[in-house]
Design an enzyme around this catalytic site. Structure first.
Site, PDB file in Angstrom:
ATOM      1  N   HIS A 118       9.423  -1.396   1.593  1.00  0.00           N
ATOM      2  CA  HIS A 118       9.338  -2.310   2.722  1.00  0.00           C
ATOM      3  C   HIS A 118      10.693  -2.616   3.346  1.00  0.00           C
ATOM      4  CE1 HIS A 118       5.103  -2.988   3.226  1.00  0.00           C
ATOM      5  NE2 HIS A 118       5.053  -2.588   1.967  1.00  0.00           N
ATOM      6  N   GLU A 135      -6.704   4.720   3.470  1.00  0.00           N
ATOM      7  CA  GLU A 135      -5.455   4.967   2.753  1.00  0.00           C
ATOM      8  C   GLU A 135      -5.679   5.304   1.289  1.00  0.00           C
ATOM      9  OE1 GLU A 135      -2.878   1.514   2.967  1.00  0.00           O
ATOM     10  OE2 GLU A 135      -4.542   0.129   2.758  1.00  0.00           O
ATOM     11  N   ASP A 149       0.212   5.040   1.778  1.00  0.00           N
ATOM     12  CA  ASP A 149      -0.591   4.986   0.558  1.00  0.00           C
ATOM     13  C   ASP A 149      -1.421   6.251   0.380  1.00  0.00           C
ATOM     14  OD1 ASP A 149      -0.057   2.593  -0.889  1.00  0.00           O
ATOM     15  OD2 ASP A 149      -0.791   1.499   0.860  1.00  0.00           O
TER      16      ASP A 149
HETATM   17  C1  PEP Z   1       0.240   2.611   4.674  1.00  0.00           C
HETATM   18  O1  PEP Z   1      -0.118   2.574   3.484  1.00  0.00           O
HETATM   19  O2  PEP Z   1       0.494   3.666   5.273  1.00  0.00           O
HETATM   20  C2  PEP Z   1       0.396   1.370   5.439  1.00  0.00           C
HETATM   21  C3  PEP Z   1       0.598   1.399   6.729  1.00  0.00           C
HETATM   22  O3  PEP Z   1       0.355   0.192   4.759  1.00  0.00           O
HETATM   23  P1  PEP Z   1       1.527  -0.385   3.833  1.00  0.00           P
HETATM   24  O4  PEP Z   1       2.742   0.455   4.052  1.00  0.00           O
HETATM   25  O5  PEP Z   1       1.718  -1.795   4.248  1.00  0.00           O
HETATM   26  O6  PEP Z   1       0.947  -0.238   2.470  1.00  0.00           O
HETATM   27 MG    MG Z   2      -0.964   0.782   2.704  1.00  0.00          MG
END
Ligand code: PEP
Ligand code: MG
Length: 554
Positions: free
Chosen positions: A187, A429, A453
């Site tokens: 993140h 995902e 994911d």
């Molecule tokens: C993903 O998994 O691609 C997504 C957009 O969600 P996050 O990165 O918040 O898990």
């Molecule tokens: Mg995700």
């Protein structure tokens, strides 16, 4: 010195290092022989702490009034308390270092105060802890850097930056991030890209190699970090930085036009946001809406969940700022690498495979209902679409719709208005969701592919583990087949598919995703214009042929 890491956010940054050390609570416990020096060290730290408390008191007087600032007088008195002082001196003369001498003495008084009947006196135990930990931090050089007033042209160096640290920093002053941990889709990396801050992650022991004030160049394009480089390298990078700035200027011609491929296919181009204020960054860069609002960030770095009202205000603000543009708000996605201590989720061996996202919301329905109430109330202020994360079976959607119905009934009873026709969708995902996407498409109005994911779960690579990040391959036929299957199933049922994972912002992947037939790309706000330019350069029919070669016969 030249170091190599994982490029996590493009761009070049030149600046002075600010090393952000973790504020661990462990107190060093060493034996000292020079008692007088240790006493002086203690007294100097006390004086410094007094200065800090006086400053805080002045700010409190201005902001909170005289009465509320009085507590700091009590704190100053603690630092002059003869009993505490004598005990610390006695401990130091026994050979304890100042940190542990103070810690021991503070604990002694804390224990006495906490056992008293009188609530006021019990409260004083907290004050002692507050004041003494300030002195201990000064003694162990663990003072926290005030990230809000980070000096201009800084490069933040840390073992790992928490999302809240990156959020707090004055981004105008930050020229780059370098961290020891993390991968491309951590993140911190995502936030760095949102704010167009160059970042390199996964550099082993950077915090022990770099000192505060070292001059750094970070190349977020190839993952190189130069520590105190010579003049010729500095000059070369200054030139490259100038070139980058010029290219950004050029992209501005795409600002006002809708994205279309070379052969005329319209692609919706929206933005991912994690904080309300990123809506402005998205709009400034010409996003047609929000394709993913990661609401979990509203819940992080605090001691209790945001109230319904606080959530409502946040969702309403984003919807109002976006006007008629669609805003996809994703319900809480906690678990995995995002933890929230106050939710008391038992520790899991494999948090990415555990009680995460929709699973957590279905397990803690009170928490979920508050969010749904806030979303429904906000629905009248714009073009809201609600999205549920990490769906892996139909039953999760059925249960979610049931809860949504209950929330609507509650609101009806209270005579609270909400929109009747907002869409609901899911993140695709998990490989399971992609494989049963024909069935899921019967239940919802749209899909958004969470490739971060989807890739992690399909290729079995923990997205935060830099040891396996070399296996991260969005072009793996297994990943491409799952995306194609999802798009084909969705289109058969007449619903649209977006991609909101990081691959949507990857210029090499944009033509592939268009070839796979996706309708919408949701990208970092800072990438909107780059991606738009790429869409104009892409021929979707030609890409379809490339895809056939990549995925083989399905
Ligand atoms: C993903 O998994 O691609 C997504 C957009 O969600 P996050 O990165 O918040 O898990
Ligand atoms: Mg995700």
């Amino acid at each position: 010195m030249t170091l190599k890491g994982i490029p996590a956010s493009e761009g070049i940054g030149l600046g002075r290092a600010i090393v952000i050390r973790e504020s661990d609570s462990e107190i060093s416990n060493t034996q000292v022989t020079d008692i007088n020096t240790e006493l002086d060290r203690f007294l100097a730290a006390v004086e410094r702490a007094k200065e800090e408390i006086k400053e805080i008191k002045e700010t409190a007087q201005r902001n909170l009034g005289e009465k509320n600032a009085m507590i700091f007088d009590a704190h100053l008195l603690i630092l002059e308390d003869p009993e505490l002082f004598n005990m610390v001196k006695e401990n130091i003369s026994k050979g304890m270092n100042a940190e542990s001498a103070l810690d021991e003495s503070a604990k002694f008084f804390e224990t006495i105060l906490s056992s008293l009947e009188d609530e006021y006196m019990r409260e004083r135990a907290n004050d002692i802890r507050d004041v003494t930990s300030r002195v201990i931090k000064i003694l162990s050089h663990k003072e926290e850097i005030d990230l809000k007033s980070i000096p201009s042209c800084s490069i933040a160096v840390a073992r790992e930056l928490t999302p809240s640290q990156t959020a707090q920093m004055d981004k105008q002053n930050v020229r780059g991030f370098v961290t020891e941990k993390g991968g491309k889709t951590s993140h911190t990396a995502i936030i760095a890209r949102t704010y167009e801050i160059p970042a390199v992650v996964g550099i082993g022991d950077i915090t022990s190699v770099v000192r505060d004030g070292d001059f750094l160049i970070i190349d977020g394009n190839d993952g190189t970090v130069y520590v105190n480089p010579d003049e010729s390298i500095i000059r070369e990078y200054e030139k490259r930085l100038e070139e980058e700035t010029r290219k950004k200027e050029e992209l501005r011609k795409f600002l006002q036009i809708e994205a279309r491929t070379q052969d005329g296919r319209r692609i919706k181009l929206v933005a991912n946001i994690a904080h309300v204020d990123e809506t402005d960054v998205a709009l400034k860069n010409g996003a047609e809406g929000v394709g993913l609002f990661r609401t979990e960030f509203l819940f992080m770095d605090r001691t209790e969940p945001p109230s319904e009202e606080e959530q409502f205000q946040a969702y309403k603000t984003v919807l109002e700022k976006m006007g008629e543009r669609p805003v996809i708000i994703r319900t809480l996605d906690i678990g995995g690498d995002k933890s929230i201590p106050y939710l008391n989720i038992p520790k899991e061996e494999n948090p990415f495979l555990g009680c995460r996202a929709i699973r957590l919301c279905l397990a803690q329905q009170d928490l979920f209902k508050v969010q749904l109430r806030a979303l429904l109330r906000a629905s009248v202020y714009g073009n809201l679409k609600i999205m549920f994360p990490m769906i892996s079976c139909i039953d999760e959607i059925i249960q979610t719709k049931e809860i949504m119905k209950e929330v609507k009934t509650e609101l009806d009873k209270e005579d609270v208005k909400y929109s009747e026709d907002f869409e609901i969708g899911i993140m695709v995902e998990t490989p399971a969701a992609a494989i049963i996407s024909d069935m899921l498409a019967e239940e919802v109005d749209f899909f958004s592919i969470g490739s971060n994911d989807l890739i992690q779960y399909t290729l079995v690579i923990d997205r935060t583990n830099d040891k396996v990040s070399y296996l991260y391959n969005p072009l793996h036929p297994a990943v491409l087949r799952l995306i194609k299957l999802t798009v084909d199933n969705a289109h058969k049922k007449g619903i649209e598919v977006g991609v909101c994972g990081e691959i949507a912002s990857d210029l090499n992947m944009v033509p592939i995703l268009i070839g796979l037939g996706v309708d919408e790309l949701s990208v970092s706000p800072s990438k909107v214009l780059n991606v738009k330019k790429k869409i104009f350069e892409t021929n979707s029919e030609k890409e379809k042929m490339t895809i056939q070669k990549l995925v083989g016969t399905m």
